[in-house]
Enzyme design. Structure first.
Site, PDB file in Angstrom:
ATOM      1  N   LYS A 215      37.375  -0.684  51.423  1.00  0.00           N
ATOM      2  CA  LYS A 215      36.646  -1.894  51.027  1.00  0.00           C
ATOM      3  C   LYS A 215      37.073  -2.358  49.621  1.00  0.00           C
ATOM      4  O   LYS A 215      37.325  -3.538  49.381  1.00  0.00           O
ATOM      5  CB  LYS A 215      35.131  -1.614  51.057  1.00  0.00           C
ATOM      6  CG  LYS A 215      34.271  -2.678  50.427  1.00  0.00           C
ATOM      7  CD  LYS A 215      34.259  -3.944  51.238  1.00  0.00           C
ATOM      8  CE  LYS A 215      33.663  -5.095  50.468  1.00  0.00           C
ATOM      9  NZ  LYS A 215      33.611  -6.330  51.213  1.00  0.00           N
ATOM     10  N   CYS A 269      32.332 -10.533  44.599  1.00  0.00           N
ATOM     11  CA  CYS A 269      33.065  -9.431  45.249  1.00  0.00           C
ATOM     12  C   CYS A 269      34.403  -9.184  44.571  1.00  0.00           C
ATOM     13  O   CYS A 269      34.640  -8.115  44.024  1.00  0.00           O
ATOM     14  CB  CYS A 269      33.300  -9.772  46.708  1.00  0.00           C
ATOM     15  SG  CYS A 269      31.805 -10.322  47.536  1.00  0.00           S
TER      16      CYS A 269
HETATM   17  N1  SAJ Z   1      40.836 -17.827  44.978  1.00  0.00           N
HETATM   18  C1  SAJ Z   1      41.906 -18.344  44.267  1.00  0.00           C
HETATM   19  N2  SAJ Z   1      43.117 -18.480  44.888  1.00  0.00           N
HETATM   20  C2  SAJ Z   1      43.287 -18.125  46.199  1.00  0.00           C
HETATM   21  C3  SAJ Z   1      42.195 -17.590  46.923  1.00  0.00           C
HETATM   22  C4  SAJ Z   1      40.985 -17.457  46.288  1.00  0.00           C
HETATM   23  O1  SAJ Z   1      41.789 -18.694  43.076  1.00  0.00           O
HETATM   24  O2  SAJ Z   1      44.416 -18.288  46.693  1.00  0.00           O
HETATM   25  C5  SAJ Z   1      39.530 -17.674  44.305  1.00  0.00           C
HETATM   26  C6  SAJ Z   1      38.423 -18.527  44.936  1.00  0.00           C
HETATM   27  O3  SAJ Z   1      38.456 -19.832  44.461  1.00  0.00           O
HETATM   28  C7  SAJ Z   1      37.198 -17.776  44.503  1.00  0.00           C
HETATM   29  C8  SAJ Z   1      37.656 -16.322  44.513  1.00  0.00           C
HETATM   30  O4  SAJ Z   1      39.068 -16.359  44.489  1.00  0.00           O
HETATM   31  O5  SAJ Z   1      36.819 -18.120  43.175  1.00  0.00           O
HETATM   32  C9  SAJ Z   1      37.175 -15.516  45.718  1.00  0.00           C
HETATM   33  O6  SAJ Z   1      37.237 -16.280  46.898  1.00  0.00           O
HETATM   34  P1  SAJ Z   1      37.704 -15.691  48.321  1.00  0.00           P
HETATM   35  O7  SAJ Z   1      37.532 -16.768  49.318  1.00  0.00           O
HETATM   36  O8  SAJ Z   1      39.075 -15.142  48.207  1.00  0.00           O
HETATM   37  O9  SAJ Z   1      36.749 -14.450  48.590  1.00  0.00           O
HETATM   38  P2  SAJ Z   1      35.129 -14.205  48.572  1.00  0.00           P
HETATM   39  O10 SAJ Z   1      34.751 -13.624  47.241  1.00  0.00           O
HETATM   40  O11 SAJ Z   1      34.371 -15.381  49.037  1.00  0.00           O
HETATM   41  O12 SAJ Z   1      35.023 -13.064  49.703  1.00  0.00           O
HETATM   42  C10 SAJ Z   1      35.778 -11.847  49.575  1.00  0.00           C
HETATM   43  C11 SAJ Z   1      36.561 -11.635  50.878  1.00  0.00           C
HETATM   44  N3  SAJ Z   1      37.557 -10.589  50.679  1.00  0.00           N
HETATM   45  C12 SAJ Z   1      38.863 -10.759  51.002  1.00  0.00           C
HETATM   46  O13 SAJ Z   1      39.309 -11.804  51.418  1.00  0.00           O
HETATM   47  C13 SAJ Z   1      39.754  -9.572  50.814  1.00  0.00           C
HETATM   48  C14 SAJ Z   1      35.596 -11.270  51.996  1.00  0.00           C
HETATM   49  O14 SAJ Z   1      36.304 -10.964  53.186  1.00  0.00           O
HETATM   50  C15 SAJ Z   1      34.727 -10.071  51.581  1.00  0.00           C
HETATM   51  O15 SAJ Z   1      33.783  -9.721  52.599  1.00  0.00           O
HETATM   52  C16 SAJ Z   1      33.945 -10.476  50.360  1.00  0.00           C
HETATM   53  O16 SAJ Z   1      34.899 -10.763  49.317  1.00  0.00           O
HETATM   54  C17 SAJ Z   1      33.013  -9.331  49.980  1.00  0.00           C
HETATM   55  O17 SAJ Z   1      31.797  -9.416  50.310  1.00  0.00           O
HETATM   56  O18 SAJ Z   1      33.478  -8.311  49.463  1.00  0.00           O
END
Ligand code: SAJ
Length: 432
Positions: A215, A269
């Site tokens: 995780k 997360c």
């Molecule tokens: N982000 C970027 N660039 C990208 C992708 C994301 O700057 O290319 C930023 C987003 O804008 C945001 C942050 O990263 O600020 C996180 O967004 P996210 O959509 O990547 O993830 P979360 O935090 O909404 O959810 C994550 C997910 N983990 C992964 O994709 C590995 C989700 O599957 C998990 O269940 C969740 O964390 C959790 O609960 O741990």
């Protein structure tokens, strides 16, 4: 409990993961008791309503509460399966705090009986499930617990992390594959029997420690990869290159897939979980630590670049597009977009306008700044500087002719057709 019978289930913690999980299990026909420490949460759910925002969750909760398969309480009751989904925040010095998990396990201990299954879902440092098992063994010396007895244990204990994406939780709870980490293989098999009732994705058995690490690794992987994209954007700014074009071209390579730069990493997360690894193995995790630092520094970099642009054009109104931590959701917690917009509002006062279709009023961080919440049309009519901080679809669909002549700082790369700012800046200077 006979294997064909539906187990009674107790879910501890009715937040972003616990409530959807409880509702999905209740929909499968199990009788579910949701337990939370907050009166308001318990009352809200018992009235068939929800206290958090998630796509389609309101209808689902209303249905299962009406059918009587989900109810909420402040107290744990005897059940066949216990699922712990409470927060594991990190406290001072980024040290993970597992006290809520241990408190929940303490409450479960009193209700445990022979044949029960206890599952931890909260994101946790490696070793937490074993610590929870040790606590149960101490509180219930009458029970044979897994890993501490040579006999067949009386209960099963497993770690089964969720990996759902906010905004797609109900869909991903069912479809995603899951790691099922037993304290022993027997525990993992018991947990699989439970998840089979509502998960369609593959259920892969492993040890509790490996599942805990998996995780943390998933979110750290993403943090490190976003940090690479963010570092590229800072390098590109320095070298006067278009980072979006560079990434687009590099991603044409069959084995390259660079993520998107942005104003920093938000949410609860990805910016948090890497610290759980760093804390357990500080000497062994320099890359993960630096990635955290790069992503945090990107927020400051965006603030400074935005300020330089604004300082070139005194008196001009500024529209900040987006406060949410990512696209198409109304979650502003730990949002770099909100941090940047609030700091700009403190610096430039009433010149700053906020466009956030997912907010009905400005969050407390804007109090006393003079900033105003406006809609997209008002922003296009009144603001000459536009700063994109969140990539909501509604922003992406603003066509070029409505952005013509604007000075744009697009931190998300949502408007690749936007021309260079030089012409717009000199025109505004002349007009001013
Ligand atoms: N982000 C970027 N660039 C990208 C992708 C994301 O700057 O290319 C930023 C987003 O804008 C945001 C942050 O990263 O600020 C996180 O967004 P996210 O959509 O990547 O993830 P979360 O935090 O909404 O959810 C994550 C997910 N983990 C992964 O994709 C590995 C989700 O599957 C998990 O269940 C969740 O964390 C959790 O609960 O741990």
């Amino acid at each position: 409990m006979l294997s064909e019978e539906k187990p009674s289930v107790c879910v501890l913690g009715l937040g972003y993961i616990g409530l959807p999980t409880a509702a999905v299990i209740a929909r499968s026909g199990c009788s579910v008791l949701g337990v939370d420490v907050t009166d308001h949460v318990v009352d809200t759910i018992n009235s068939g309503k929800i206290h958090i925002e998630e796509v389609d969750l309101d209808g689902l909760v209303q249905g299962v509460v009406a059918r009587g398969t989900l109810r909420a309480s402040l107290q744990v009751e005897p059940s066949d399966v216990f699922v712990i989904a409470v927060p594991t925040p990190f406290g001072d010095n980024n040290i993970p705090d597992t006290s809520y998990v241990m408190e929940a396990a303490t409450n479960v201990a009193a209700a445990l009986k022979v044949g029960d299954t206890l599952i931890l879902e909260s994101t946790s440092p490696v070793g937490t499930t074993e610590k929870m098992r040790d606590l149960i063994a101490k509180l219930r010396p009458d029970l044979k617990v897994p890993g501490l007895t040579n006999d067949i244990p009386d209960i099963a204990i497993a770690y089964c992390p969720e990996r759902v994406l906010p905004g797609k939780i109900l869909e991903e709870l069912i479809q995603n594959d899951r790691s099922i980490g037993g304290i022993t293989p027997r525990c993992a098999r018991k947990a699989i029997g439970f998840y089979h009732r509502f998960v369609r994705g593959d259920l892969i058995t492993t040890s509790a420690r490996a599942a805990e690490m998996t995780k943390l690794v998933e979110n750290s992987y993403r943090d490190v990869n976003i940090a690479f994209a963010n570092e590229l954007s800072i390098i590109s700014d320095h070298m006067d290159l278009d980072v979006w074009e560079v990434i687009r071209l590099a991603n044409r390579h069959p084995r390259v897939n660079i993520l998107q730069p942005g104003p920093g990493v938000g949410g609860h997360c990805i910016a948090v979980d890497p610290w759980f690894i760093i804390h357990s193995a500080p000497e062994q995790s320099p890359l993960i630590r630096i990635a955290r630092d790069v992503n945090d520094r990107k927020t400051g970099h965006v603030l400074e670049r935005a300020s330089l642009l604004i300082d070139e054009l005194p008196g001009v109104s500024i529209a900040c597009f987006g406060l949410a931590f990512k696209a198409n959701i109304d979650d502003f917690r730990e949002s770099p977009a909100l941090k940047i917009a609030a700091k700009l509002a403190r610096r430039y006062g009433g010149r700053v306008k906020i466009v956030e279709p997912y907010a009905s009023e400005l969050p407390a961080a804007f109090e006393g700044t003079g900033a105003q919440l406006i809609d997209i049309d008002q922003a296009l009519e009144t603001c000459q500087i536009m700063i994109t901080l969140t990539d909501h679809d509604m922003f992406k669909s603003i066509p070029l002719d409505e952005r013509a002549g604007k000075v744009v700082y697009d931190t998300r790369g949502i408007w690749p057709d936007q021309p260079d700012n030089r012409k717009a800046v000199s025109k505004l200077r002349l007009a001013g």
